[in-house]
Design an enzyme around this catalytic site. Structure first.
Site, mmCIF file in Angstrom:
data_model
loop_
_atom_site.group_PDB
_atom_site.id
_atom_site.type_symbol
_atom_site.label_atom_id
_atom_site.label_comp_id
_atom_site.label_asym_id
_atom_site.label_seq_id
_atom_site.Cartn_x
_atom_site.Cartn_y
_atom_site.Cartn_z
ATOM 1 N N GLU A 180 -0.388 2.590 7.107
ATOM 2 C CA GLU A 180 -0.485 3.719 6.170
ATOM 3 C C GLU A 180 -1.125 4.924 6.856
ATOM 4 O OE1 GLU A 180 1.328 3.142 3.738
ATOM 5 O OE2 GLU A 180 1.285 0.964 3.833
ATOM 6 N N ALA A 202 0.840 -1.187 0.000
ATOM 7 C CA ALA A 202 0.000 0.000 0.000
ATOM 8 C C ALA A 202 0.876 1.239 0.000
ATOM 9 C CB ALA A 202 -0.902 0.009 1.236
HETATM 10 N N1 B3K Z 1 5.857 3.737 1.817
HETATM 11 C C1 B3K Z 1 5.268 2.696 1.008
HETATM 12 C C2 B3K Z 1 6.257 1.851 0.307
HETATM 13 C C3 B3K Z 1 6.631 2.446 -0.991
HETATM 14 C C4 B3K Z 1 7.340 1.527 -1.914
HETATM 15 C C5 B3K Z 1 7.813 2.187 -3.141
HETATM 16 N N2 B3K Z 1 8.328 1.326 -4.156
HETATM 17 C C6 B3K Z 1 4.271 1.911 1.743
HETATM 18 C C7 B3K Z 1 4.576 1.488 3.111
HETATM 19 O O1 B3K Z 1 5.489 1.907 3.758
HETATM 20 O O2 B3K Z 1 3.804 0.675 3.560
HETATM 21 ZN ZN ZN Z 2 5.539 2.490 5.536
#
Ligand code: B3K
Ligand code: ZN
Length: 891
Positions: free
Chosen positions: A301, A265
């Site tokens: 998230e 996500a």
């Molecule tokens: N921050 C995002 C992960 C992004 C991945 C990019 N390729 C979701 C998470 O941390 O859950």
């Molecule tokens: Zn994250």
């Protein structure tokens, strides 16, 4: 191909230009999409005349204006990755750029792309540069508006970050929406969605009394499956207020479920995008594991809104600042919503099976890496574990050292100091330290030193002086680029058990010439945290009236490998009595690990395998102890993973480890058959599915018992398992029974798998489970079945979930992936090359299965190496795969 460039943390430079406001306009079309951006650019130093370098990839530049005037060709330069303005105006100016992009052709699933007919975006880490030219780095924080226009019948829903401030009809069957996000954000948090979606709506009243509208968007037919996601969101919002005093900051929060998504996500500001499998659930189609994952990831998230979005990372080396902290927060959330011990056990097992094995390999990275070739690889399987999971362990250590209240004070100060900023791991450290006036010694080393510290403990009791000593020594193994290491600051939580199994009162401890009183408010304590900071160090407890059995590293208080002088009988004692439930489980695991390693060496020497009766007895007591949490029992009778055992061997031997695990399972099933059968009987229920801890725990215990039983060649048991399969009223029980049947090749297996497919072929998420179950199977020569499944009509190499199920699943069976004839390696090598052309991120996740090739025997090494070399020689290889494959080969 231009040789990919390595980027270093030490080279960080502040940007020469900041962006203040960004107004985006998207005209979404079937052939192409036009993106216009209008940016207010502010030089960091007034009057500077440095060039402005924007990132851009796969973009067609249509026009570029500065302060309303079209630029002449000599004023800018475009290459495959950049647009450079050689001498921009010296004061604040407006930059307007129009680009053309082709989302329909974008199979990489980053930037703007289409999934099942809908437009959606994924910008973290560096996807925004596939949308428009921009300074694509997280320390550029700006206020955005986003205007979207599209065909109304094809894309009735138009979403972006923030608040909807205008919408209406346009000519030619089109419509538009204008969104405004009042918070400054880095571009990786930008999101846009357009398509045929419907929403489940709800509201949340925040602690200050504001009403927040909550919407979860999916295709209409999936809406009934979003109830659990909505429950999880509301629970997360409430929890963050209760535990951290953090309130949601806008009046609207949207979640969209997308079937084609590289990751789980994405926390885009107020518009979270989710892989469908982490949103959609019904009792009939999702298992308890899915329900738990949805709760955890929706929480994760959402929690990013403060830890990641309001306070973000200065550069991508600081990824752990947001990921380590947010993983820690979601772990705590899930612990509070279920069983804390069981959640800790699950997280530590994951760490052991994934993080540790790579920690001594070519991809070993500290929590904050020093360099990268392709940023996305930080999220690629094994690196993610260093940065996020080990990062979460580092955050947990602050809490262990400071207590809940001290930790909260540190968090409060962190937000007070840094809200609206892009900061570093040191800033987080400083907030924790300053808020508590704490002495953290060399704690910062946890961010920079790679490798799991090995800590050895020896104990001695002095019966005359009534003192008990624990001597620690620590060593951090060398890793690529870091041959010599310093000692780390390791918090070791300890309790001492008396001969009746009770915790002894701890009054004082001597360390480093100082006498520390442990009692608090004159009350003795029963557990304490020792601060181990040196290479060698001794702690001496006084007033210890009998020789204790130590319970070390309670709750796994630091991410280390611990070797102690505990005897087998000490471990059985801890398994039976420790007041720290985590350490009860740990004692069982230590016994199981030693037992397995012993049996592995017997197997290798062709000595007949015999199971230690004391071990059987220990497990029987746990299985029959009705005072224990059922999910805890399920965990305690689960053997350590094959990866964990191979990790402890000089040369990993997948065949031997597998044979031993199967042997133990069958032997335990034989010896405990009556108890296991009665466990199944007692824990069956025909009541309606409820997702709560007691029910989940009951199902977990029943289903693990069933898996044990099904390893017996016993027609009665086969009948029982088939019966469980047929009568199951929810996916947890149905799938567990199917997995139990599928352990052995034969007609029962084939029929059950066929039946399952025909029941569920209309549901792509359930079909993925069906793929994964077959792919992960340990049945001999399974590679042939997996190859056949590649051609199954339901399989599609462009969909990441399907790849993770089938290809990832296959790599999860050590016996088949590491088959001595090289068939598994060859299979993966060929797939990686094919995948890389479609989706480099997914390909690089898959290629990392090769990274530990040197851990195996020579025959396997040569076969794996040949595949890595074949991959490296492929034309047009992506930087993603290049980095993992080349580093694996070089190590
Ligand atoms: N921050 C995002 C992960 C992004 C991945 C990019 N390729 C979701 C998470 O941390 O859950
Ligand atoms: Zn994250």
């Amino acid at each position: 191909m231009e040789a990919p460039k390595e980027i270093f943390l030490k080279d960080y430079k502040m940007p020469d230009y900041y962006f203040d406001t960004v107004d985006l306009k998207f005209s979404l079309g079937e052939e192409k999409t036009i993106v216009s951006s209008k940016i207010t650019v502010v030089p960091r130093v007034e009057g500077s005349s440095s060039p402005l370098v924007l990132n851009g990839s796969d973009l067609k530049l249509v026009s570029i204006k500065v302060n309303n005037k079209e630029l002449k060709e000599e004023d800018y330069k475009v290459d495959a990755r950049h647009l450079t303005l050689s001498s921009p105006p010296s004061g604040t100016f407006t930059l307007e750029i129009v680009t053309e992009i082709y989302p329909q052709k974008n199979t990489s699933l980053e930037g703007l792309y289409k999934s099942s007919g809908n437009f959606c975006t994924q910008c973290e880490a560096e996807g925004f540069r596939k949308i428009t030219f921009y300074q694509d780095r997280p320390d550029i924080m700006a206020k955005y508006t986003c205007y979207i226009e599209a065909d109304k019948s094809l894309y009735p829903v138009l979403l972006s970050n923030g608040n909807l401030i205008n919408h209406g009809e346009l000519e030619g069957g089109k419509h538009y929406a204008l969104w405004e996000d009042p918070f400054k954000k880095p571009c990786y948090l930008f999101a846009l969605v357009a398509g045929q979606l419907e929403s489940r709506d709800d509201t949340f009243k925040t602690c200050s009394g504001r009403q927040v509208a909550l919407r979860i968007w999916t295709p209409a037919q999936d809406l009934p499956k979003t109830a659990h996601a909505m429950y999880s969101l509301k629970a997360a919002m409430k929890w963050d207020e209760d535990v951290f005093g953090l309130e949601y900051d806008l009046d609207l929060f949207n979640i969209v479920a997308v079937p084609d998504f590289n990751m789980g996500a994405m926390e885009n500001k107020s518009l979270n995008l989710f892989n469908s499998k982490l949103v959609l659930a019904s009792p009939e189609t999702a298992s308890d594991g899915d329900y738990a994952a949805i709760l955890g990831v929706i929480g994760h998230e959402y929690f990013h809104n403060w830890t990641g979005n309001r306070v973000t990372c200065r550069d991508w080396f600081q990824l752990s600042l947001k990921e380590g902290l947010t993983v820690f927060r979601d772990q705590e959330f899930s612990s509070d919503m279920g069983s804390r011990t069981v959640k800790r056990i699950a997280d530590v097992s994951k760490l052991r099976n994934y993080q540790f094995p790579q920690d001594s390999g070519p991809m070993a990275h500290p929590v904050r890496p020093h360099s990268y070739i392709k940023m996305d690889n930080f999220y690629t399987g094994k690196l993610l574990f260093s940065i996020s999971w080990n990062g979460a362990e580092v955050v947990r250590m602050y809490k262990t050292l400071l207590g809940s209240q001290g930790f909260r004070k540190g968090m409060d100060l962190y937000f007070k100091r840094h809200d609206g900023q892009a900061v570093t791991c040191e800033d987080f450290f400083a907030a924790m330290r300053d808020a508590n006036d704490a002495d953290f010694a060399n704690f910062l080393l946890w961010y920079s030193q790679a490798g799991t510290p090995l800590v050895k403990v020896t104990s001695s009791y002095n019966a005359e002086a009534h003192t008990y000593s624990l001597k620690f020594s620590q060593e951090v193994p060398p890793t690529p680029g870091q041959p010599a290491k310093e000692p780390m600051f390791i918090p070791v939580a300890v309790g001492l058990l008396d001969s009746s199994g009770k915790d002894m009162a701890l009054s004082t401890v001597h360390n480093d010439g100082k006498l520390l009183s442990l009692a608090s408010n004159n009350q003795p304590v029963y557990s304490t945290v020792l601060r181990v900071t040196k290479k060698e160090e001794e702690f001496v407890f006084s007033d210890i009236l009998e020789k204790p059995i130590p319970s070390l590293l309670r709750g796994y208080s630091a991410p280390i490998r611990l070797q102690s002088d505990l005897s087998e009988s000490d471990l059985f004692f801890l398994l039976a009595h420790d007041s720290d439930e985590f350490n009860r489980w740990e004692a069982g695991q230590l016994l199981a690990r030693n037992l397995m390693l012993g049996l592995v060496s017997d197997f290798q020497q062709n000595t007949p395998l015999v199971l230690n009766p004391k071990f059987v007895h220990g497990l029987r007591s746990i299985l029959c102890d009705s005072s224990l949490d059922k999910e805890f029992i399920a965990k305690a009778i689960t053997m350590p993973g094959e990866g964990e055992i191979m990790d402890m061997m000089k040369v990993a031997d997948p065949d031997a480890v597998h044979a031993v695990r199967i042997f133990i399972r069958k032997q335990l099933a034989l010896e405990l058959k009556a108890e296991l059968l009665s466990t199944v009987e007692k824990n069956r229920s025909s009541e309606e599915y409820v997702y709560d801890h007691p029910n989940m725990a009951r199902r977990a215990l029943k289903n693990i018992s069933l898996v044990y039983l099904a390893s017996l060649e016993d027609p009665e048991i086969i009948e029982l398992v088939l019966q469980e399969y047929k009568t199951a009223t929810n996916m947890t029980d149905q799938f567990a029974a199917l997995a139990a049947i599928a352990q052995k090749p034969g007609k029962a297996r084939d029929d059950a798998l066929d039946d399952f497919y025909s029941k569920w072929q209309h549901d792509f998420l359930v079909v993925n489970k069906w793929f994964a179950l077959q792919a992960m199977s340990d049945i001999p020569s399974n590679v042939e079945n997996v190859k056949k499944l590649l051609n199954h009509p339901a399989f599609d190499l462009r969909n990441p979930n399907k790849v993770y199920s089938l290809i990832g699943g296959f790599c999860g069976s050590p016996v088949n992936f590491h088959a001595k004839d090289g068939s598994g390696y060859k299979f993966l090598g060929e797939i990686v090359v094919q995948l890389d052309k479609l989706n480099p991120q997914v390909a690089s996740r898959m290629v990392s299965a090769f990274s530990r090739w040197k851990r195996y025997d020579e025959t396997r090494q040569n076969l794996a190496k040949a595949q890595l070399e074949m991959i490296m020689s492929t034309n047009g290889l992506s930087e993603n795969v290049f980095e993992i494959a080349s580093k694996s080969l070089a190590a």
